[in-house]
Design a protein around this motif. Structure first.
Motif, PDB file in Angstrom:
ATOM      1  N   GLN A  74      44.135  40.241  39.724  1.00  0.00           N
ATOM      2  CA  GLN A  74      44.152  41.696  39.609  1.00  0.00           C
ATOM      3  C   GLN A  74      45.321  42.357  40.332  1.00  0.00           C
ATOM      4  OE1 GLN A  74      40.325  42.912  41.072  1.00  0.00           O
ATOM      5  NE2 GLN A  74      39.199  42.040  39.343  1.00  0.00           N
TER       6      GLN A  74
ATOM      7  N   GLN B 285      29.354  38.236  37.417  1.00  0.00           N
ATOM      8  CA  GLN B 285      30.103  39.483  37.561  1.00  0.00           C
ATOM      9  C   GLN B 285      31.577  39.201  37.836  1.00  0.00           C
ATOM     10  OE1 GLN B 285      28.905  42.363  36.893  1.00  0.00           O
ATOM     11  NE2 GLN B 285      26.716  41.939  36.848  1.00  0.00           N
TER      12      GLN B 285
ATOM     13  N   SER C  15      34.820  39.957  35.387  1.00  0.00           N
ATOM     14  CA  SER C  15      35.928  40.728  35.946  1.00  0.00           C
ATOM     15  C   SER C  15      37.251  39.992  35.742  1.00  0.00           C
ATOM     16  CB  SER C  15      35.684  40.981  37.436  1.00  0.00           C
ATOM     17  OG  SER C  15      36.771  41.669  38.023  1.00  0.00           O
TER      18      SER C  15
ATOM     19  N   LYS D  75      38.177  40.140  32.007  1.00  0.00           N
ATOM     20  CA  LYS D  75      38.746  41.430  31.622  1.00  0.00           C
ATOM     21  C   LYS D  75      40.184  41.571  32.116  1.00  0.00           C
ATOM     22  CE  LYS D  75      38.124  46.424  32.147  1.00  0.00           C
ATOM     23  NZ  LYS D  75      37.341  47.496  32.801  1.00  0.00           N
ATOM     24  N   THR D  76      40.432  41.112  33.346  1.00  0.00           N
ATOM     25  CA  THR D  76      41.787  41.209  33.905  1.00  0.00           C
ATOM     26  C   THR D  76      42.780  40.408  33.076  1.00  0.00           C
ATOM     27  OG1 THR D  76      40.918  41.507  36.137  1.00  0.00           O
ATOM     28  CG2 THR D  76      43.203  40.788  35.941  1.00  0.00           C
TER      29      THR D  76
ATOM     30  N   THR E 265      43.390  42.081  29.729  1.00  0.00           N
ATOM     31  CA  THR E 265      44.110  43.339  29.844  1.00  0.00           C
ATOM     32  C   THR E 265      45.570  43.144  30.223  1.00  0.00           C
ATOM     33  OG1 THR E 265      42.057  44.438  30.527  1.00  0.00           O
ATOM     34  CG2 THR E 265      44.106  45.593  30.976  1.00  0.00           C
TER      35      THR E 265
ATOM     36  N   LEU F 286      26.486  46.202  32.139  1.00  0.00           N
ATOM     37  CA  LEU F 286      27.782  46.163  32.794  1.00  0.00           C
ATOM     38  C   LEU F 286      28.618  44.996  32.282  1.00  0.00           C
ATOM     39  CD1 LEU F 286      29.709  47.291  34.905  1.00  0.00           C
ATOM     40  CD2 LEU F 286      28.564  45.865  36.626  1.00  0.00           C
TER      41      LEU F 286
ATOM     42  N   THR G 269      29.710  45.738  28.658  1.00  0.00           N
ATOM     43  CA  THR G 269      30.776  46.741  28.562  1.00  0.00           C
ATOM     44  C   THR G 269      32.125  46.154  28.946  1.00  0.00           C
ATOM     45  OG1 THR G 269      29.203  48.524  29.039  1.00  0.00           O
ATOM     46  CG2 THR G 269      31.540  48.982  29.395  1.00  0.00           C
ATOM     47  N   GLN G 270      32.164  45.388  30.028  1.00  0.00           N
ATOM     48  CA  GLN G 270      33.427  44.791  30.454  1.00  0.00           C
ATOM     49  C   GLN G 270      33.950  43.809  29.418  1.00  0.00           C
ATOM     50  OE1 GLN G 270      34.402  44.128  34.713  1.00  0.00           O
ATOM     51  NE2 GLN G 270      32.194  44.038  34.998  1.00  0.00           N
TER      52      GLN G 270
ATOM     53  N   ASN H 172      35.432  45.800  26.498  1.00  0.00           N
ATOM     54  CA  ASN H 172      36.738  46.359  26.857  1.00  0.00           C
ATOM     55  C   ASN H 172      37.803  45.265  26.896  1.00  0.00           C
ATOM     56  OD1 ASN H 172      35.711  48.960  27.109  1.00  0.00           O
ATOM     57  ND2 ASN H 172      35.292  48.746  29.289  1.00  0.00           N
ATOM     58  N   ALA H 173      37.424  44.096  27.415  1.00  0.00           N
ATOM     59  CA  ALA H 173      38.358  42.966  27.441  1.00  0.00           C
ATOM     60  C   ALA H 173      38.753  42.568  26.027  1.00  0.00           C
ATOM     61  CB  ALA H 173      37.715  41.785  28.166  1.00  0.00           C
TER      62      ALA H 173
END
Length: 541
Positions: free
Chosen positions: A130, A164, A168, A171-172, A175, A208, A211-212, A215-216
């Motif tokens: 990140q 979690q 994360s 997604k990173t 993105t 949660l 959603t992540q 978005n990813a």
């Protein structure tokens, strides 16, 4: 490089070294101790401690204090990488020389390490991914993408907190990865584990995480559109996995709302309704990608899941069906005919021979697009087979819930500017006569079987209308002034409205031997408490 005889010897060294970092006299004193040598020492310590290789057994952490030393080294290693990203590229090179990401991944996949070590491993990985500079991130992906492929292919998520962190990290990567680096996340057998995992978690139970992951996935789609080969791989993954996952989630939400309605449980109904609306928002985002294949896939899902439910409308009035066709609820059908007729999503081989958007631009029929439509229908059928049967409910309640879903779908399409993808539903519910193939398609959907010239063709109509709407949208140049953009948008809206009004008026006036009276219109207007005489004066919008 410093060499040590045993784990305890190195723990003593680590304690002295870490102690010097605990209370720095100046704010940057700790960072000044991050050097190539210190990175080499940390990696030399962590490699045997984290390895599952039996030859390193003497260096494994066996006590709490030894585990704490490993945790501290993982924490300091991440800080050193961030420092190197900002100040000293040689530190990053040392990290890469020791295959640092592979070391972290082996820690996360190990079955013997303590929870505290694995928890710090996740934190260190997320911190690095990140916060390093873009150049360093690309360097990590290009040189150690295989480590992330291994992590995304077979993650150990037995602990909820690890899930979690995993999402994360997922997604990173989705993105931040550039189109140039993305090829390093493709495996030798032409798979994209990072994308496949983002698809898999798009329908996860926990909001949660779901959603992540969505978005990813959306971020990665936008990058994939810049590379045709990678886009084709992603489209093949999507058509084999998305329909079943999302249609199953949709049916679970319907079941929840049906049970809540019968129990007069407002809070439970709201949970199901909000989850359904989030799902439609996600589908709207996928349609906004303007990929013909995705439009076909989603249209198959919509027709197989939502439009099929409209068959319950005609059972409200026995006289509404002029052909003696019974339209039972699709969920009540126990036969597996649909799964026998449609190709299974999984056998489709990966191929980069497809060209996104070529079918819509050339005007020629595409077997590939037909396959996407069929996969959407097949996923809806499989979800209907596997999901629990809904509780016995009145037909009024069944129809009301179905029309609510249609309304949410309509709102979603309006918000993304392709509302005319609803044209087939508008025709089915409001026009006095419709093509006989539409009625054939509804009969097939209700009966659990399809043919290419009826149910599949009906589903393709939805996608075709969406593509037409895309073509009517203006191309806005960023260099234009705000006033010029406003004028262009107003002109485009006027042109679009005139186009679709003409289309609907033409459809309403169509006659011929292939047109038949519409049984759904009378039933739908009866629900709205509109008489046949009054309905003749209705204006179509």
């Amino acid at each position: 490089m410093v060499m040590f005889e045993s784990f305890s010897t190195f723990v003593t060294y680590v304690g002295d070294w870490v102690g010097s970092l605990q209370e720095p006299k100046e704010a940057l004193q700790a960072e000044l101790l991050f050097t190539v040598q210190s990175m080499n020492d940390m990696m030399a310590f962590l490699k045997p401690a984290l390895s599952d290789d039996l030859q390193f057994r003497p260096f494994w952490p066996h006590t709490v204090s030894e585990a704490d030393a490993v945790v501290e080294q993982l924490r300091m290693m991440a800080k050193a990488v961030l420092y190197g990203s900002r100040k000293d590229q040689a530190i990053i090179q040392a990290f890469l020389n020791h295959r640092g990401l592979h070391m972290l991944v082996s820690c996360l996949l190990s079955v013997r390490l303590s929870p505290s070590i694995k928890a710090q491993g996740w934190q260190s990985l997320c911190l690095v991914l990140q916060n390093v500079k873009d150049y360093t991130f690309d360097q990590l992906i290009q040189e150690e993408g295989a480590a992330l492929n291994q992590l995304f292919s077979e993650p150990d998520l037995s602990v909820q907190e690890h899930l979690q962190s995993f999402v994360s990290a997922l997604k990173t990567v989705c993105t931040r990865t550039s189109v140039e680096s993305l090829r390093n996340l493709m495996t030798g057998d032409r798979d994209l584990p990072v994308f496949r995992r983002a698809v898999a978690y798009a329908a996860y139970e926990e909001a949660l995480v779901r959603t992540q992951a969505r978005n990813a996935q959306l971020s990665l789609w936008r990058t994939l559109k810049q590379n045709q080969e990678l886009l084709c791989i992603a489209l093949d993954i999507a058509r084999s996995e998305l329909p079943m996952l999302l249609c199953t989630l949709l049916r679970k939400n319907w079941l929840m709302m049906a049970q809540a309605s019968m129990q007069h449980n407002e809070s439970l109904f709201r949970v199901g309704a909000e989850c359904e609306e989030d799902l439609w928002d996600f589908l709207g985002e996928l349609l906004s990608l303007k990929l013909p294949e995705m439009a076909e896939l989603i249209s198959g899902m919509v027709v197989g899941s939502v439009v099929a439910h409209l068959s319950s409308l005609t059972s409200m009035k026995a006289t509404a069906n002029h052909w003696g066709i019974a339209f039972p609820n699709v969920e009540a059908i126990s036969s597996g005919h649909l799964l026998d007729v449609l190709p299974s999503p999984s056998p489709f081989s990966r191929s980069c021979q497809s060209t996104a958007s070529t079918a819509s631009s050339s005007g020629e029929p595409s077997c590939l697009l037909v396959e996407f439509t069929a996969c959407g229908l097949a996923g809806a059928a499989q979800a209907a087979e596997l999901c629990a049967a809904p509780p016995p409910m009145s037909n009024d309640l069944n129809v009301s819930l179905t029309l609510r879903t249609v309304a949410i779908y309509a709102r979603t399409l309006r918000e993304i500017g392709i509302g005319c993808a609803l044209m087939p539903i508008i025709e089915l519910l409001l026009l006095p006569s419709v093509p006989s193939k539409q009625i054939d398609a509804m009969e097939q959907l209700a009966g659990g079987w399809v043919t290419e010239d009826s149910a599949i063709a009906f589903a393709e109509e939805f996608a075709a209308r969406a593509m037409e709407d895309w073509a009517l949208q203006p191309q806005i140049d960023d260099e234009l002034s705000e006033e010029e953009k406003k004028t262009l948008l107003e002109q485009a809206k006027k042109h679009r409205d005139e186009y679709w009004q003409k289309e609907l008026r033409t459809a309403a006036a169509m006659t011929g031997r292939n047109m038949v009276p519409n049984p759904f219109r009378e039933a739908f207007l009866a629900m709205l408490d509109v008489t046949a005489g009054m309905s003749e004066s209705l204006t179509f919008r």
